[in-house]
Design a protein around this motif. Structure first.
Motif, PDB file in Angstrom:
ATOM      1  N   LYS A  62       6.243 -12.872   7.582  1.00  0.00           N
ATOM      2  CA  LYS A  62       6.986 -11.838   6.878  1.00  0.00           C
ATOM      3  C   LYS A  62       6.284 -11.565   5.551  1.00  0.00           C
ATOM      4  O   LYS A  62       5.806 -12.474   4.885  1.00  0.00           O
ATOM      5  CB  LYS A  62       8.421 -12.296   6.639  1.00  0.00           C
ATOM      6  CG  LYS A  62       9.221 -12.465   7.922  1.00  0.00           C
ATOM      7  CD  LYS A  62      10.647 -12.903   7.624  1.00  0.00           C
ATOM      8  CE  LYS A  62      11.431 -13.068   8.918  1.00  0.00           C
ATOM      9  NZ  LYS A  62      12.824 -13.500   8.665  1.00  0.00           N
ATOM     10  N   PRO A  63       6.244 -10.310   5.146  1.00  0.00           N
ATOM     11  CA  PRO A  63       5.514  -9.930   3.938  1.00  0.00           C
ATOM     12  C   PRO A  63       6.289 -10.149   2.651  1.00  0.00           C
ATOM     13  O   PRO A  63       6.310  -9.299   1.781  1.00  0.00           O
ATOM     14  CB  PRO A  63       5.269  -8.436   4.183  1.00  0.00           C
ATOM     15  CG  PRO A  63       6.482  -8.005   4.935  1.00  0.00           C
ATOM     16  CD  PRO A  63       6.796  -9.164   5.858  1.00  0.00           C
ATOM     17  N   ASP A 165       6.394  -6.752  -2.693  1.00  0.00           N
ATOM     18  CA  ASP A 165       7.358  -5.670  -2.565  1.00  0.00           C
ATOM     19  C   ASP A 165       6.928  -4.653  -1.508  1.00  0.00           C
ATOM     20  O   ASP A 165       6.874  -3.458  -1.765  1.00  0.00           O
ATOM     21  CB  ASP A 165       7.511  -4.977  -3.928  1.00  0.00           C
ATOM     22  CG  ASP A 165       8.619  -3.933  -3.927  1.00  0.00           C
ATOM     23  OD1 ASP A 165       9.564  -4.088  -3.134  1.00  0.00           O
ATOM     24  OD2 ASP A 165       8.534  -2.975  -4.714  1.00  0.00           O
ATOM     25  N   ILE A 166       6.600  -5.135  -0.291  1.00  0.00           N
ATOM     26  CA  ILE A 166       6.221  -4.203   0.766  1.00  0.00           C
ATOM     27  C   ILE A 166       7.093  -4.425   1.994  1.00  0.00           C
ATOM     28  O   ILE A 166       7.785  -5.437   2.121  1.00  0.00           O
ATOM     29  CB  ILE A 166       4.746  -4.361   1.177  1.00  0.00           C
ATOM     30  CG1 ILE A 166       4.529  -5.704   1.896  1.00  0.00           C
ATOM     31  CG2 ILE A 166       3.816  -4.223  -0.002  1.00  0.00           C
ATOM     32  CD1 ILE A 166       3.203  -5.767   2.638  1.00  0.00           C
ATOM     33  N   THR A 167       7.072  -3.462   2.879  1.00  0.00           N
ATOM     34  CA  THR A 167       7.777  -3.575   4.141  1.00  0.00           C
ATOM     35  C   THR A 167       6.747  -3.612   5.259  1.00  0.00           C
ATOM     36  O   THR A 167       5.642  -3.104   5.113  1.00  0.00           O
ATOM     37  CB  THR A 167       8.706  -2.368   4.359  1.00  0.00           C
ATOM     38  OG1 THR A 167       7.923  -1.161   4.308  1.00  0.00           O
ATOM     39  CG2 THR A 167       9.787  -2.330   3.284  1.00  0.00           C
ATOM     40  N   VAL A 201       3.493   4.430  -9.563  1.00  0.00           N
ATOM     41  CA  VAL A 201       2.743   4.110  -8.351  1.00  0.00           C
ATOM     42  C   VAL A 201       3.672   3.654  -7.227  1.00  0.00           C
ATOM     43  O   VAL A 201       3.544   4.092  -6.087  1.00  0.00           O
ATOM     44  CB  VAL A 201       1.695   3.019  -8.623  1.00  0.00           C
ATOM     45  CG1 VAL A 201       0.993   2.642  -7.327  1.00  0.00           C
ATOM     46  CG2 VAL A 201       0.682   3.509  -9.638  1.00  0.00           C
ATOM     47  N   LYS A 202       4.594   2.777  -7.549  1.00  0.00           N
ATOM     48  CA  LYS A 202       5.505   2.282  -6.514  1.00  0.00           C
ATOM     49  C   LYS A 202       6.419   3.379  -5.983  1.00  0.00           C
ATOM     50  O   LYS A 202       6.857   3.344  -4.835  1.00  0.00           O
ATOM     51  CB  LYS A 202       6.334   1.124  -7.066  1.00  0.00           C
ATOM     52  CG  LYS A 202       5.512  -0.127  -7.322  1.00  0.00           C
ATOM     53  CD  LYS A 202       6.367  -1.277  -7.845  1.00  0.00           C
ATOM     54  CE  LYS A 202       5.529  -2.529  -8.032  1.00  0.00           C
ATOM     55  NZ  LYS A 202       6.330  -3.668  -8.527  1.00  0.00           N
ATOM     56  N   GLY A 203       6.685   4.356  -6.815  1.00  0.00           N
ATOM     57  CA  GLY A 203       7.554   5.446  -6.386  1.00  0.00           C
ATOM     58  C   GLY A 203       6.861   6.461  -5.508  1.00  0.00           C
ATOM     59  O   GLY A 203       7.511   7.323  -4.903  1.00  0.00           O
ATOM     60  N   ILE A 204       5.558   6.366  -5.396  1.00  0.00           N
ATOM     61  CA  ILE A 204       4.815   7.339  -4.602  1.00  0.00           C
ATOM     62  C   ILE A 204       5.159   7.278  -3.124  1.00  0.00           C
ATOM     63  O   ILE A 204       5.151   8.285  -2.421  1.00  0.00           O
ATOM     64  CB  ILE A 204       3.296   7.143  -4.821  1.00  0.00           C
ATOM     65  CG1 ILE A 204       2.922   7.644  -6.196  1.00  0.00           C
ATOM     66  CG2 ILE A 204       2.497   7.858  -3.760  1.00  0.00           C
ATOM     67  CD1 ILE A 204       1.481   7.501  -6.565  1.00  0.00           C
ATOM     68  N   LYS A 205       5.468   6.086  -2.636  1.00  0.00           N
ATOM     69  CA  LYS A 205       5.793   5.953  -1.210  1.00  0.00           C
ATOM     70  C   LYS A 205       6.988   6.824  -0.832  1.00  0.00           C
ATOM     71  O   LYS A 205       7.055   7.374   0.266  1.00  0.00           O
ATOM     72  CB  LYS A 205       6.072   4.492  -0.863  1.00  0.00           C
ATOM     73  CG  LYS A 205       6.217   4.231   0.632  1.00  0.00           C
ATOM     74  CD  LYS A 205       6.362   2.749   0.922  1.00  0.00           C
ATOM     75  CE  LYS A 205       6.372   2.496   2.418  1.00  0.00           C
ATOM     76  NZ  LYS A 205       7.513   3.142   3.096  1.00  0.00           N
ATOM     77  N   ASP A 206       7.942   6.953  -1.746  1.00  0.00           N
ATOM     78  CA  ASP A 206       9.115   7.776  -1.465  1.00  0.00           C
ATOM     79  C   ASP A 206       8.755   9.261  -1.410  1.00  0.00           C
ATOM     80  O   ASP A 206       9.425  10.048  -0.741  1.00  0.00           O
ATOM     81  CB  ASP A 206      10.170   7.557  -2.550  1.00  0.00           C
ATOM     82  CG  ASP A 206      10.716   6.143  -2.535  1.00  0.00           C
ATOM     83  OD1 ASP A 206      10.735   5.527  -1.452  1.00  0.00           O
ATOM     84  OD2 ASP A 206      11.113   5.650  -3.609  1.00  0.00           O
ATOM     85  N   LYS A 207       7.709   9.644  -2.105  1.00  0.00           N
ATOM     86  CA  LYS A 207       7.316  11.045  -2.141  1.00  0.00           C
ATOM     87  C   LYS A 207       6.384  11.435  -1.002  1.00  0.00           C
ATOM     88  O   LYS A 207       6.217  12.612  -0.705  1.00  0.00           O
ATOM     89  CB  LYS A 207       6.661  11.365  -3.490  1.00  0.00           C
ATOM     90  CG  LYS A 207       7.607  11.150  -4.668  1.00  0.00           C
ATOM     91  CD  LYS A 207       6.962  11.529  -5.980  1.00  0.00           C
ATOM     92  CE  LYS A 207       7.938  11.324  -7.134  1.00  0.00           C
ATOM     93  NZ  LYS A 207       9.112  12.198  -7.033  1.00  0.00           N
ATOM     94  N   ILE A 211       3.049   7.443   4.189  1.00  0.00           N
ATOM     95  CA  ILE A 211       2.623   6.105   3.768  1.00  0.00           C
ATOM     96  C   ILE A 211       3.515   5.069   4.441  1.00  0.00           C
ATOM     97  O   ILE A 211       4.712   5.009   4.192  1.00  0.00           O
ATOM     98  CB  ILE A 211       2.720   5.946   2.240  1.00  0.00           C
ATOM     99  CG1 ILE A 211       1.800   6.944   1.545  1.00  0.00           C
ATOM    100  CG2 ILE A 211       2.339   4.522   1.831  1.00  0.00           C
ATOM    101  CD1 ILE A 211       1.939   6.953   0.032  1.00  0.00           C
ATOM    102  N   GLU A 212       2.949   4.271   5.303  1.00  0.00           N
ATOM    103  CA  GLU A 212       3.735   3.285   6.024  1.00  0.00           C
ATOM    104  C   GLU A 212       3.929   2.005   5.229  1.00  0.00           C
ATOM    105  O   GLU A 212       4.894   1.276   5.440  1.00  0.00           O
ATOM    106  CB  GLU A 212       3.067   2.979   7.363  1.00  0.00           C
ATOM    107  CG  GLU A 212       2.906   4.221   8.228  1.00  0.00           C
ATOM    108  CD  GLU A 212       2.798   3.887   9.691  1.00  0.00           C
ATOM    109  OE1 GLU A 212       2.284   2.799  10.014  1.00  0.00           O
ATOM    110  OE2 GLU A 212       3.236   4.715  10.515  1.00  0.00           O
TER     111      GLU A 212
END
Length: 272
Positions: A62-63, A165-167, A201-207, A211-212
């Motif tokens: 698990k990550p 902090d990744i999934t 940077v961390k908020g970019i995934k939501d935008k 990005i998986e």
């Protein structure tokens, strides 16, 4: 030189990478060995190498927390193609070493930088800094670096950071495309500025839904990083999805503008 350091150490950066694409001022995998860890070049062609070891044999952990290790290489222009292939194949052979969760080495698909021109890279993931550190003196790794890497490279850079902090799996699926972004901050940037950068940077995934997985952190191996202190990697299903990111320049520029004042330079690389 080569560095797979005793202590393996973007996201907003990473995706700042795509946002910085238009205005930015602007690492390897194996089958039988573990990833390598580079220390700073002692001289231009004599890198020190270290290797990892670990007791955890879970093939797909698990990550919750792990260490990202990225090494960039500049292969000499006069290097024989067969020697380059041998380097890549032997680096990828390090993937089966105990301390390695994931490892891939190969040519860089694209470099976005006005001053740095790397040709190959190695990206690996490890359970912890101690794992990355213990990997240091593995004879298999030393042999690969001494016999296949050192003789054909002109330059090297390495960045290590801890990610928690990744999934998804720490093992990057076959066929995935990755965008690595490295940020060099201006002198005097305080913690509040760093925190702002990480937030963006961390908020970019939501935008960017394509990005998986997004991993970002502060480099803990400054001696090998050429001044870059924040690293990130964004994982996409494939190159089509990664390249589609560049078409959304408006959103990218918005994110870039939020942190432009803190940045000295940006290095972005695509890897497949």
């Amino acid at each position: 030189m080569l560095c797979v350091s005793t202590r393996a150490a973007s996201a907003r950066t990473h995706f700042l990478s795509s946002s910085f694409t238009a205005t930015a001022t602007a690492s390897f995998s194996a089958a039988t060995l573990k990833p390598f860890y580079y220390k700073p070049f002692k001289s231009r062609f004599h890198p020190s190498i270290k290797m990892l070891s670990s007791s955890n044999s879970d093939p797909n952990p698990k990550p919750s927390e792990f260490v990202e290790h990225v090494v960039l290489f500049k292969v000499r222009q006069d290097a024989d193609p067969s020697a380059i292939n041998a380097m890549v194949n032997n680096l990828n052979g390090l993937a089966s070493l105990d301390p390695v969760l994931h490892l891939k080495a190969g040519p860089i698909a694209r470099v976005r930088s006005s001053s740095l021109s790397f040709t190959h890279m190695l990206h690996s993931r490890h359970r912890s800094k101690p794992d990355l550190g213990s990997y240091a003196d593995h004879p298999a790794h030393i042999s690969v670096v001494t016999n296949y890497v050192r003789p054909i490279i002109d330059d090297v850079m390495a960045v290590d950071w801890a990610s928690d902090d990744i999934t998804g799996s720490v093992i990057v699926p076959h066929g995935s495309a990755m965008r690595f972004t490295f940020l060099k901050l201006k002198e005097g940037v305080e913690e509040s500025g760093k925190n702002e950068i990480f937030g963006v940077v961390k908020g970019i995934k939501d935008k960017f839904p394509s990005i998986e997985q997004l991993s970002v952190g502060e480099n803990f191996s400054p001696g090998r990083a050429k001044g870059f202190s924040i690293g990130s990697v964004a994982v996409f299903k494939g190159m089509t999805e990664l390249e589609a990111l560049d078409s959304d320049s408006e959103v990218a520029n918005e994110q870039k503008d939020k942190v432009r004042e803190f940045l000295d330079s940006v290095l972005v690389l695509d890897f497949h």
